[in-house]
Design a protein around this motif. Structure first.
Motif, PDB file in Angstrom:
ATOM      1  N   ARG A 360      60.893  16.162 -44.203  1.00 29.30           N
ATOM      2  CA  ARG A 360      62.412  16.101 -44.477  1.00 29.30           C
ATOM      3  C   ARG A 360      63.230  14.976 -44.364  1.00 29.30           C
ATOM      4  O   ARG A 360      64.249  14.591 -45.085  1.00 29.30           O
ATOM      5  CB  ARG A 360      62.817  17.294 -43.464  1.00 29.30           C
ATOM      6  CG  ARG A 360      62.431  18.464 -43.612  1.00 29.30           C
ATOM      7  CD  ARG A 360      63.326  19.536 -42.914  1.00 29.30           C
ATOM      8  NE  ARG A 360      63.004  20.911 -43.021  1.00 29.30           N
ATOM      9  CZ  ARG A 360      63.592  22.181 -42.962  1.00 29.30           C
ATOM     10  NH1 ARG A 360      64.722  21.926 -42.560  1.00 29.30           N
ATOM     11  NH2 ARG A 360      62.943  23.580 -43.028  1.00 29.30           N
ATOM     12  N   ALA A 361      62.724  14.015 -43.290  1.00 29.64           N
ATOM     13  CA  ALA A 361      63.450  12.694 -43.098  1.00 29.64           C
ATOM     14  C   ALA A 361      63.288  11.937 -44.348  1.00 29.64           C
ATOM     15  O   ALA A 361      64.018  11.156 -45.170  1.00 29.64           O
ATOM     16  CB  ALA A 361      62.906  11.933 -41.991  1.00 29.64           C
ATOM     17  N   TRP A 362      61.865  11.840 -45.134  1.00 31.35           N
ATOM     18  CA  TRP A 362      61.509  11.034 -46.281  1.00 31.35           C
ATOM     19  C   TRP A 362      62.250  11.857 -47.575  1.00 31.35           C
ATOM     20  O   TRP A 362      62.893  10.991 -48.273  1.00 31.35           O
ATOM     21  CB  TRP A 362      60.158  11.236 -46.482  1.00 31.35           C
ATOM     22  CG  TRP A 362      59.828  10.207 -47.601  1.00 31.35           C
ATOM     23  CD1 TRP A 362      59.438  10.781 -48.845  1.00 31.35           C
ATOM     24  CD2 TRP A 362      59.823   8.849 -47.485  1.00 31.35           C
ATOM     25  NE1 TRP A 362      58.925   9.646 -49.660  1.00 31.35           N
ATOM     26  CE2 TRP A 362      59.120   8.449 -48.739  1.00 31.35           C
ATOM     27  CE3 TRP A 362      59.751   7.799 -46.720  1.00 31.35           C
ATOM     28  CZ2 TRP A 362      58.916   6.992 -49.265  1.00 31.35           C
ATOM     29  CZ3 TRP A 362      59.570   6.472 -46.833  1.00 31.35           C
ATOM     30  CH2 TRP A 362      59.307   6.228 -48.211  1.00 31.35           C
ATOM     31  N   ASN A 363      62.212  13.130 -47.552  1.00 32.36           N
ATOM     32  CA  ASN A 363      62.706  13.679 -48.957  1.00 32.36           C
ATOM     33  C   ASN A 363      64.315  13.749 -48.950  1.00 32.36           C
ATOM     34  O   ASN A 363      65.012  13.645 -49.997  1.00 32.36           O
ATOM     35  CB  ASN A 363      62.147  15.097 -49.083  1.00 32.36           C
ATOM     36  CG  ASN A 363      60.717  15.174 -49.306  1.00 32.36           C
ATOM     37  OD1 ASN A 363      60.156  14.094 -49.738  1.00 32.36           O
ATOM     38  ND2 ASN A 363      59.882  16.120 -48.975  1.00 32.36           N
ATOM     39  N   GLY A 364      64.863  13.894 -47.642  1.00 27.55           N
ATOM     40  CA  GLY A 364      66.368  14.143 -47.621  1.00 27.55           C
ATOM     41  C   GLY A 364      66.866  15.435 -48.174  1.00 27.55           C
ATOM     42  O   GLY A 364      66.066  16.336 -48.643  1.00 27.55           O
ATOM     43  N   ASP A 365      68.142  15.395 -48.496  1.00 24.03           N
ATOM     44  CA  ASP A 365      68.953  16.851 -49.076  1.00 24.03           C
ATOM     45  C   ASP A 365      70.031  16.228 -49.513  1.00 24.03           C
ATOM     46  O   ASP A 365      70.423  15.219 -49.772  1.00 24.03           O
ATOM     47  CB  ASP A 365      68.942  17.804 -47.973  1.00 24.03           C
ATOM     48  CG  ASP A 365      69.972  17.369 -46.743  1.00 24.03           C
ATOM     49  OD1 ASP A 365      70.696  16.518 -46.845  1.00 24.03           O
ATOM     50  OD2 ASP A 365      69.606  17.836 -45.628  1.00 24.03           O
ATOM     51  N   PHE A 366      70.929  17.304 -49.868  1.00 26.82           N
ATOM     52  CA  PHE A 366      72.101  17.130 -50.752  1.00 26.82           C
ATOM     53  C   PHE A 366      73.152  16.714 -49.774  1.00 26.82           C
ATOM     54  O   PHE A 366      74.264  16.425 -50.562  1.00 26.82           O
ATOM     55  CB  PHE A 366      72.474  18.393 -51.782  1.00 26.82           C
ATOM     56  CG  PHE A 366      71.261  18.785 -52.679  1.00 26.82           C
ATOM     57  CD1 PHE A 366      71.461  17.864 -53.963  1.00 26.82           C
ATOM     58  CD2 PHE A 366      70.487  19.814 -52.541  1.00 26.82           C
ATOM     59  CE1 PHE A 366      70.375  18.296 -54.723  1.00 26.82           C
ATOM     60  CE2 PHE A 366      69.830  19.884 -53.434  1.00 26.82           C
ATOM     61  CZ  PHE A 366      69.419  19.236 -54.443  1.00 26.82           C
ATOM     62  N   SER A 367      73.111  16.884 -48.665  1.00 31.26           N
ATOM     63  CA  SER A 367      74.375  16.432 -47.665  1.00 31.26           C
ATOM     64  C   SER A 367      74.184  15.127 -47.042  1.00 31.26           C
ATOM     65  O   SER A 367      75.356  14.708 -46.520  1.00 31.26           O
ATOM     66  CB  SER A 367      74.194  17.512 -46.709  1.00 31.26           C
ATOM     67  OG  SER A 367      73.276  17.221 -45.696  1.00 31.26           O
ATOM     68  N   THR A 368      73.290  14.396 -47.428  1.00 34.65           N
ATOM     69  CA  THR A 368      73.168  12.997 -46.854  1.00 34.65           C
ATOM     70  C   THR A 368      72.289  12.347 -47.990  1.00 34.65           C
ATOM     71  O   THR A 368      71.762  12.732 -48.859  1.00 34.65           O
ATOM     72  CB  THR A 368      72.262  12.740 -45.465  1.00 34.65           C
ATOM     73  OG1 THR A 368      70.898  13.450 -45.768  1.00 34.65           O
ATOM     74  CG2 THR A 368      72.743  13.680 -44.406  1.00 34.65           C
ATOM     75  N   VAL A 369      72.521  10.698 -47.934  1.00 31.12           N
ATOM     76  CA  VAL A 369      71.942   9.936 -48.827  1.00 31.12           C
ATOM     77  C   VAL A 369      70.298  10.073 -48.417  1.00 31.12           C
ATOM     78  O   VAL A 369      69.943  10.330 -47.343  1.00 31.12           O
ATOM     79  CB  VAL A 369      72.465   8.402 -48.377  1.00 31.12           C
ATOM     80  CG1 VAL A 369      73.972   8.367 -48.729  1.00 31.12           C
ATOM     81  CG2 VAL A 369      72.293   7.827 -47.171  1.00 31.12           C
ATOM     82  N   PRO A 370      69.829   9.588 -49.521  1.00 34.06           N
ATOM     83  CA  PRO A 370      68.152   9.581 -49.215  1.00 34.06           C
ATOM     84  C   PRO A 370      67.825   8.416 -48.405  1.00 34.06           C
ATOM     85  O   PRO A 370      68.481   7.495 -48.016  1.00 34.06           O
ATOM     86  CB  PRO A 370      67.700   9.169 -50.929  1.00 34.06           C
ATOM     87  CG  PRO A 370      68.850   9.770 -51.625  1.00 34.06           C
ATOM     88  CD  PRO A 370      70.322   9.357 -50.699  1.00 34.06           C
ATOM     89  N   LEU A 371      66.646   8.793 -47.617  1.00 38.81           N
ATOM     90  CA  LEU A 371      66.266   7.687 -46.603  1.00 38.81           C
ATOM     91  C   LEU A 371      66.203   6.398 -47.076  1.00 38.81           C
ATOM     92  O   LEU A 371      66.652   5.348 -46.620  1.00 38.81           O
ATOM     93  CB  LEU A 371      64.859   8.288 -46.057  1.00 38.81           C
ATOM     94  CG  LEU A 371      64.145   7.150 -45.199  1.00 38.81           C
ATOM     95  CD1 LEU A 371      64.981   7.074 -43.797  1.00 38.81           C
ATOM     96  CD2 LEU A 371      62.797   7.852 -44.740  1.00 38.81           C
ATOM     97  N   MET A 372      65.652   6.570 -48.415  1.00 38.42           N
ATOM     98  CA  MET A 372      65.269   4.808 -49.040  1.00 38.42           C
ATOM     99  C   MET A 372      66.950   4.209 -49.033  1.00 38.42           C
ATOM    100  O   MET A 372      66.792   2.794 -48.892  1.00 38.42           O
ATOM    101  CB  MET A 372      64.409   4.639 -50.075  1.00 38.42           C
ATOM    102  CG  MET A 372      62.939   5.323 -49.712  1.00 38.42           C
ATOM    103  SD  MET A 372      62.243   4.371 -48.600  1.00 38.42           S
ATOM    104  CE  MET A 372      62.257   2.553 -49.284  1.00 38.42           C
ATOM    105  N   ASP A 373      67.669   5.015 -49.699  1.00 34.83           N
ATOM    106  CA  ASP A 373      69.014   4.323 -49.811  1.00 34.83           C
ATOM    107  C   ASP A 373      69.658   4.047 -48.705  1.00 34.83           C
ATOM    108  O   ASP A 373      70.009   2.760 -48.483  1.00 34.83           O
ATOM    109  CB  ASP A 373      70.043   5.373 -50.506  1.00 34.83           C
ATOM    110  CG  ASP A 373      69.520   5.684 -52.044  1.00 34.83           C
ATOM    111  OD1 ASP A 373      68.632   5.061 -52.412  1.00 34.83           O
ATOM    112  OD2 ASP A 373      70.316   6.462 -52.647  1.00 34.83           O
ATOM    113  N   ALA A 374      69.676   4.753 -47.539  1.00 32.88           N
ATOM    114  CA  ALA A 374      69.973   4.140 -46.478  1.00 32.88           C
ATOM    115  C   ALA A 374      69.186   2.955 -45.895  1.00 32.88           C
ATOM    116  O   ALA A 374      70.068   2.068 -45.129  1.00 32.88           O
ATOM    117  CB  ALA A 374      69.991   5.471 -45.384  1.00 32.88           C
ATOM    118  N   LEU A 375      67.987   3.116 -45.819  1.00 28.61           N
ATOM    119  CA  LEU A 375      67.344   1.648 -45.374  1.00 28.61           C
ATOM    120  C   LEU A 375      67.699   0.709 -46.133  1.00 28.61           C
ATOM    121  O   LEU A 375      67.759  -0.398 -45.502  1.00 28.61           O
ATOM    122  CB  LEU A 375      65.804   2.036 -45.471  1.00 28.61           C
ATOM    123  CG  LEU A 375      64.833   1.086 -44.869  1.00 28.61           C
ATOM    124  CD1 LEU A 375      65.049   0.691 -43.423  1.00 28.61           C
ATOM    125  CD2 LEU A 375      63.435   1.694 -45.071  1.00 28.61           C
TER     126      LEU A 375
END
Length: 582
Positions: A360-375
């Motif tokens: 879930r951390a890797w795939n993300g969801d619609f309520s937060t930015v994707p992990l790679m974008d945040a990284l």
């Protein structure tokens, strides 16, 4: 007037003066704009608002709590850290470089990682909770203490103080251990021949207290400062209480808007002015203690001193190694909690190991930015902060050193204090300067994609300057004299007379820049509330703040915190390897 004089003033190159002016302006501009904006919205001056601080909702409660928890954190840090630093500096230790790195690790750990790490320790299924110490739900012995004393939420307070001690122990090592390790052993031998040195109390009173007192005061002052301005740890470990910093974090997002919640803007103006004055007093005291600390005694060779005292006894080994294990416990808890999910069933709560949190951390969801974008955002802000802060910090440090060498001590001291202003404002106040200052006066800045890098630069610059000034002061002027006799370019002259000697301190400064920027939370917390610049630390906070009816929320947040921790450690290890190679 010669061209040489035009290019220099008081022996300092013009470009270095420009760097000093820019750094001071960068520190003053956002917070000045914020104060002017709040003044315009409320119609009350900052000093006028200061007189109303006792009337602001929650301000005095937050001030008392800030004082109480900071004093308790400082006292416990000194109580544990002083014998730890003394033993670590006095005796021979196996793998001393590794142990020293582990002791410094908490200070560069992102605050949000430390917060969720302690949360994992004290939550159901955590190590402390499994041992019967329920600091979160406050049942058992903690609940008995609360009932017997009437003290509300003692478990939250204890967890917060322990977390502050964990975070600030490295300051005691940083300031006290070098003094112990390099103390001339003849002082101790001479005192042992006198009547006052025959007892342990006499040796402490007449040797260790005068020698270690200034260093301990410096570390204690900074510990009090960082505990007083705590934000992420308070937000997660003591949610029922506020420090002045966390109160500003709650209110600051809606401050400075004309005609909207004027009472909030007034409260923010009053509390921000009050806290800024308190921070200035603390930094002035820390500076005075640090100057006393640097003038106490001459140093001796560390390696020979350790050989003289030999390996530590068994009790000191247990003590130091036990502290190291406890320092690693929150970080290991983060990793373990990312693989463990608790589910409630008919037979009570059960735990199972799974990779679902990581998925879930890797795939993300619609309520937060994707992990790679945040990284990507975090790494971008960190490298921008590095590329801006390192040359600026060097130029300012070079200017300050040159002024002192030319006899302009008072001028150097004033400029040094002005360059340290971002420290006196704390991370949340720097964020407030961005939100209520720059973004309110210049809303077109909303379209600037790297806006969060600006407060990061402001916050890391004082640390770069603090590292570079003593490094430049230690360079022998004879190298410049010798290089001036050789036919070489200006860049070659600079490298052989100064640059080559600054690789190690510059590497240390670079690692701190990257680590602090990667984990910065207070300023980013305010800035991202009015824009879309989510960093990895903000993403951890967003996911961990969700309701826990979904059992995978906690493992997902811990997986994100683990990624942030690993990236930060990777950046630090690369810089440490470069330092060792040099």
């Amino acid at each position: 007037m010669s061209l040489e004089w035009k290019a220099r003033f008081a022996g300092v190159p013009l470009v270095h003066w420009m760097a000093v002016v820019f750094v001071i302006g960068l520190g003053l501009f956002p917070i000045t704009l914020a104060l002017l904006r709040l003044w315009a919205v409320t119609g009350i001056t900052p000093l006028g608002a200061l007189t109303t601080v006792h009337d602001q909702p929650g301000a005095m409660e937050a001030f008392r709590f800030s004082l109480f928890e900071a004093a308790a954190s400082t006292a416990l840090t000194v109580l544990i850290g002083l014998p730890l630093a003394w033993a670590f500096g006095r005796y021979q230790w196996r793998n001393i470089q590794l142990k020293r790195a582990l002791l410094f690790l908490p200070f560069v750990t992102p605050p949000v990682v430390a917060a969720v790490g302690f949360l994992a320790l004290i939550s159901p299924g955590g190590m402390l909770h499994s041992m019967g110490l329920d600091l979160r739900g406050e049942s058992g012995v903690i609940g008995f203490i609360s009932t017997a004393t009437g003290w509300q939420h003692p478990g939250h307070f204890i967890a917060l103080v322990v977390a502050h001690v964990w975070f600030n122990l490295s300051l005691m090592i940083r300031f006290v251990e070098p003094v112990v390790a390099q103390l001339d052993p003849t002082w101790e031998e001479q005192l042992a021949l006198l009547p006052t040195g025959q007892t342990a109390f006499g040796r402490v009173r007449h040797l260790w207290l005068p020698v270690l007192g200034p260093a301990t005061l410096v570390a204690a002052t900074y510990t009090f400062f960082f505990s007083f301005t705590s934000f992420a740890l308070v937000k997660w470990l003591a949610p029922s209480s506020n420090t002045l910093e966390s109160l500003l974090g709650e209110m600051g997002g809606t401050a400075g808007i004309p005609g909207y919640r004027i009472e909030t803007s007034l409260a923010v103006l009053a509390i921000a002015t009050f806290q800024m004055l308190l921070m200035l007093v603390m930094l002035i005291l820390a500076g005075r203690f640090e100057r006393r600390h640097s003038q106490v005694l001459a140093m001796h060779h560390e390696g020979r001193n350790r050989e003289r005292h030999g390996p530590a006894s068994r009790k000191w080994n247990w003590f130091v190694n036990g502290i190291l294990v406890m320092l690693l416990a929150p970080l290991l808890s983060v990793v373990l909690a990312s693989f463990r999910v608790r589910k409630a069933g008919g037979n009570g709560a059960t735990s199972q190991w799974t990779f679902e949190g990581w998925r879930r951390a890797w795939n993300g969801d619609f309520s937060t930015v994707p992990l790679m974008d945040a990284l990507t955002n975090s790494l971008s802000y960190a490298f921008i902060a590095l590329l801006v802060a390192l040359p600026l910090g060097y130029a300012v440090a070079s200017c300050l050193v040159t002024l002192r060498q030319q006899g302009f001590e008072r001028t150097a001291g004033v400029l040094d204090s002005l360059c340290m202003l971002p420290l006196s404002m704390s991370a949340v106040m720097v964020g407030l300067g961005m939100v209520a200052g720059i973004l309110q006066w210049f809303p077109e800045m909303f379209s600037f994609p790297y806006l969060p890098a600006v407060p990061h630069v402001m916050l890391v610059l004082p640390f770069v300057i603090r590292l570079m000034v003593p490094a430049i002061e230690r360079i022998d002027p004879i190298f410049a004299e010798q290089a001036s006799l050789l036919p070489m370019s200006k860049m070659g002259f600079w490298w052989h007379s100064r640059g080559a000697f600054l690789v190690v301190p510059a590497t240390m400064a670079a690692s701190l820049c990257l680590a602090f920027s990667m984990g910065e939370f207070g300023a980013s917390f305010l800035v991202v509330r009015v824009g879309s610049w989510d960093s990895l630390s903000i993403l951890v906070d967003q996911v961990a703040s969700r309701p826990k009816f979904d059992p995978y929320v906690f493992p997902t947040a811990m997986a994100l915190a683990t990624i942030l921790m690993l990236v930060t450690l990777l950046v630090l290890s690369i810089n440490e390897r470069a330092r060792a190679w040099r």
